[in-house]
Design a protein around this motif. Structure first.
Motif, mmCIF file in Angstrom:
data_model
loop_
_atom_site.group_PDB
_atom_site.id
_atom_site.type_symbol
_atom_site.label_atom_id
_atom_site.label_comp_id
_atom_site.label_asym_id
_atom_site.label_seq_id
_atom_site.Cartn_x
_atom_site.Cartn_y
_atom_site.Cartn_z
ATOM 1 N N VAL A 192 0.836 -1.209 0.000
ATOM 2 C CA VAL A 192 0.000 0.000 0.000
ATOM 3 C C VAL A 192 0.868 1.255 0.000
ATOM 4 O O VAL A 192 0.582 2.224 -0.710
ATOM 5 C CB VAL A 192 -0.955 0.006 1.214
ATOM 6 C CG1 VAL A 192 -1.709 1.325 1.300
ATOM 7 C CG2 VAL A 192 -1.928 -1.151 1.116
ATOM 8 N N GLY A 193 1.948 1.243 0.782
ATOM 9 C CA GLY A 193 2.826 2.408 0.875
ATOM 10 C C GLY A 193 3.422 2.787 -0.464
ATOM 11 O O GLY A 193 3.356 3.952 -0.884
ATOM 12 N N PHE A 194 3.969 1.817 -1.162
ATOM 13 C CA PHE A 194 4.625 2.124 -2.436
ATOM 14 C C PHE A 194 3.619 2.369 -3.556
ATOM 15 O O PHE A 194 3.870 3.181 -4.456
ATOM 16 C CB PHE A 194 5.609 1.017 -2.800
ATOM 17 C CG PHE A 194 6.891 1.085 -2.013
ATOM 18 C CD1 PHE A 194 7.883 1.989 -2.365
ATOM 19 C CD2 PHE A 194 7.082 0.283 -0.905
ATOM 20 C CE1 PHE A 194 9.057 2.085 -1.623
ATOM 21 C CE2 PHE A 194 8.250 0.364 -0.154
ATOM 22 C CZ PHE A 194 9.244 1.276 -0.510
ATOM 23 N N MET A 195 2.478 1.697 -3.531
ATOM 24 C CA MET A 195 1.438 1.984 -4.521
ATOM 25 C C MET A 195 0.902 3.410 -4.337
ATOM 26 O O MET A 195 0.625 4.118 -5.311
ATOM 27 C CB MET A 195 0.293 0.979 -4.405
ATOM 28 C CG MET A 195 0.541 -0.331 -5.111
ATOM 29 S SD MET A 195 -0.953 -1.350 -5.171
ATOM 30 C CE MET A 195 -0.410 -2.672 -6.242
ATOM 31 N N SER A 196 0.751 3.828 -3.068
ATOM 32 C CA SER A 196 0.260 5.176 -2.785
ATOM 33 C C SER A 196 1.240 6.231 -3.279
ATOM 34 O O SER A 196 0.840 7.342 -3.631
ATOM 35 C CB SER A 196 0.033 5.353 -1.278
ATOM 36 O OG SER A 196 -0.983 4.502 -0.820
ATOM 37 N N GLY A 197 2.516 5.872 -3.300
ATOM 38 C CA GLY A 197 3.524 6.820 -3.738
ATOM 39 C C GLY A 197 3.503 7.076 -5.231
ATOM 40 O O GLY A 197 3.802 8.185 -5.687
ATOM 41 N N VAL A 198 3.134 6.077 -6.014
ATOM 42 C CA VAL A 198 3.183 6.231 -7.477
ATOM 43 C C VAL A 198 1.798 6.316 -8.109
ATOM 44 O O VAL A 198 1.679 6.526 -9.313
ATOM 45 C CB VAL A 198 3.971 5.072 -8.127
ATOM 46 C CG1 VAL A 198 5.422 5.096 -7.669
ATOM 47 C CG2 VAL A 198 3.349 3.721 -7.802
ATOM 48 N N LEU A 199 0.747 6.148 -7.298
ATOM 49 C CA LEU A 199 -0.608 6.290 -7.829
ATOM 50 C C LEU A 199 -1.279 7.436 -7.070
ATOM 51 O O LEU A 199 -0.940 8.575 -7.222
ATOM 52 C CB LEU A 199 -1.383 4.976 -7.681
ATOM 53 C CG LEU A 199 -0.784 3.789 -8.461
ATOM 54 C CD1 LEU A 199 -1.503 2.496 -8.102
ATOM 55 C CD2 LEU A 199 -0.863 4.033 -9.956
ATOM 56 N N SER A 200 -2.217 7.135 -6.228
ATOM 57 C CA SER A 200 -2.896 8.119 -5.389
ATOM 58 C C SER A 200 -3.209 7.443 -4.077
ATOM 59 O O SER A 200 -3.755 6.342 -4.065
ATOM 60 C CB SER A 200 -4.189 8.591 -6.068
ATOM 61 O OG SER A 200 -5.089 9.114 -5.123
ATOM 62 N N ASN A 201 -2.827 8.063 -2.979
ATOM 63 C CA ASN A 201 -3.045 7.390 -1.696
ATOM 64 C C ASN A 201 -4.532 7.185 -1.412
ATOM 65 O O ASN A 201 -4.939 6.157 -0.873
ATOM 66 C CB ASN A 201 -2.369 8.137 -0.546
ATOM 67 C CG ASN A 201 -2.804 9.595 -0.428
ATOM 68 O OD1 ASN A 201 -3.639 10.089 -1.189
ATOM 69 N ND2 ASN A 201 -2.236 10.289 0.541
ATOM 70 N N THR A 202 -5.365 8.146 -1.825
ATOM 71 C CA THR A 202 -6.807 8.006 -1.622
ATOM 72 C C THR A 202 -7.364 6.842 -2.440
ATOM 73 O O THR A 202 -8.092 5.980 -1.924
ATOM 74 C CB THR A 202 -7.543 9.299 -2.019
ATOM 75 O OG1 THR A 202 -6.981 10.398 -1.318
ATOM 76 C CG2 THR A 202 -9.027 9.209 -1.710
ATOM 77 N N GLY A 216 1.609 11.544 -5.213
ATOM 78 C CA GLY A 216 1.067 10.645 -4.194
ATOM 79 C C GLY A 216 -0.128 11.186 -3.448
ATOM 80 O O GLY A 216 -1.009 10.439 -3.062
ATOM 81 N N ALA A 217 -0.153 12.506 -3.229
ATOM 82 C CA ALA A 217 -1.237 13.119 -2.452
ATOM 83 C C ALA A 217 -1.594 14.478 -3.041
ATOM 84 O O ALA A 217 -0.727 15.157 -3.610
ATOM 85 C CB ALA A 217 -0.810 13.260 -0.990
ATOM 86 N N PRO A 218 -2.852 14.880 -2.915
ATOM 87 C CA PRO A 218 -3.276 16.173 -3.471
ATOM 88 C C PRO A 218 -2.451 17.348 -2.971
ATOM 89 O O PRO A 218 -2.104 18.256 -3.730
ATOM 90 C CB PRO A 218 -4.734 16.282 -3.002
ATOM 91 C CG PRO A 218 -5.180 14.884 -2.811
ATOM 92 C CD PRO A 218 -3.970 14.137 -2.325
#
Length: 280
Positions: free
Chosen positions: A100-110, A152-154
């Protein structure tokens, strides 16, 4: 009443509404935007300029690129491969947080959290572990992982927009200088001290999530192409200055390839866009 006073009042209203969430966050944003126009603080063009900002376009594009990874089931496949090697609950928590951590970094954490919550609920059902103990680390990992990259985040792109006005900017992975140590420390915390503090209770009500979504009818080439396009899009963003293509354009190219090749349909692409984030 002066424009400054009106602006501060709207800011106070926005902060209170964001904390209480009595009305949707996107609606709060639009009330402030329209309110500043009605009161004459901003003209219409200035108030809505953010909707055509290149960073907003980048977010829309990356929601589609990330959505393809989830809609084809590739995200589930990646998660399944890693969690398969987790023999204990503690190892499973660490595996979930890493994914989840690395996916959130390259996609969108939400988006990552929203899509992987039902996946983790399904893992909990199959493994026999309490879902309450697996979901808390997932959410924290998504929040921390969002600080690994520019997309990663807005908030990361909002800061980038402000810096661009004074001819400054962040590099694509520059956030990771701080974000990666935070993520590593967070994973270590939940693997040790935090593991004992996780909630441990049964959930009696039925889940509203589809934990058994079947991706068997999705062709393998669609799954792999979604991953390849994501990787190539990220590489283009990392080497933005070398190739001379802006982040938003690289994201749009990736999104267009996925739609034109049929990896993700137009309807699925539109569904993958988190409008709340766009309005914010």
């Amino acid at each position: 009443m002066s424009a400054t006073t009106i602006t501060l009042l709207f800011l106070l209203f926005a902060v209170i509404m964001f904390v209480l969430e009595k009305i949707p966050l996107g609606v709060t944003s639009m009330i402030v935007c329209i309110g500043l126009v009605v009161t004459g603080v901003l003209d219409i063009k200035t108030a809505f300029a953010g909707f055509i900002d290149s960073n907003v376009i980048l977010f829309v594009a990356m929601f589609i690129v990330g959505g393809a990874l989830f809609e084809t089931g590739m995200a589930n496949k990646i998660g399944g491969i890693v969690t398969k090697f987790a023999k204990t609950e503690r190892m499973l928590i660490v595996a979930i947080m890493v994914i989840v951590g690395f996916m959130s970094g390259v996609l969108s954490n939400t988006g990552t959290a929203a899509v992987l919550i039902p996946v983790v609920i399904g893992i909990a059902a199959r493994s026999g572990y309490k879902r309450s103990r697996l979901l808390m680390p997932l959410v924290f990992a998504a929040a921390m992982g969002g600080n690994l990259s520019l997309i990663g985040a807005p908030g990361n792109l909002i800061a980038q927009s402000a810096l661009e006005e004074i001819n400054m900017e962040f590099g694509f992975f520059e956030y990771a200088i701080v974000g990666l140590p935070i993520l590593i420390i967070g994973i270590l915390f939940y693997a040790t001290i935090g593991y004992r503090l996780l909630p441990d209770h049964d959930v009696t009500e039925e889940s509203g999530f589809d934990t058994a979504k079947d991706f068997s009818d999705v062709p393998a080439w669609k799954q792999w192409l979604s991953l390849i396009v994501l990787v190539l899009t990220l590489l283009a963003m990392i080497f933005e200055k070398k190739i001379g293509i802006k982040l938003s354009i690289s994201g749009c190219i990736g999104a267009l390839i996925l739609i034109l090749t049929g990896v993700i349909s137009e309807k699925e692409a539109l569904k993958s866009i988190d409008l709340k984030t766009i309005f914010l």
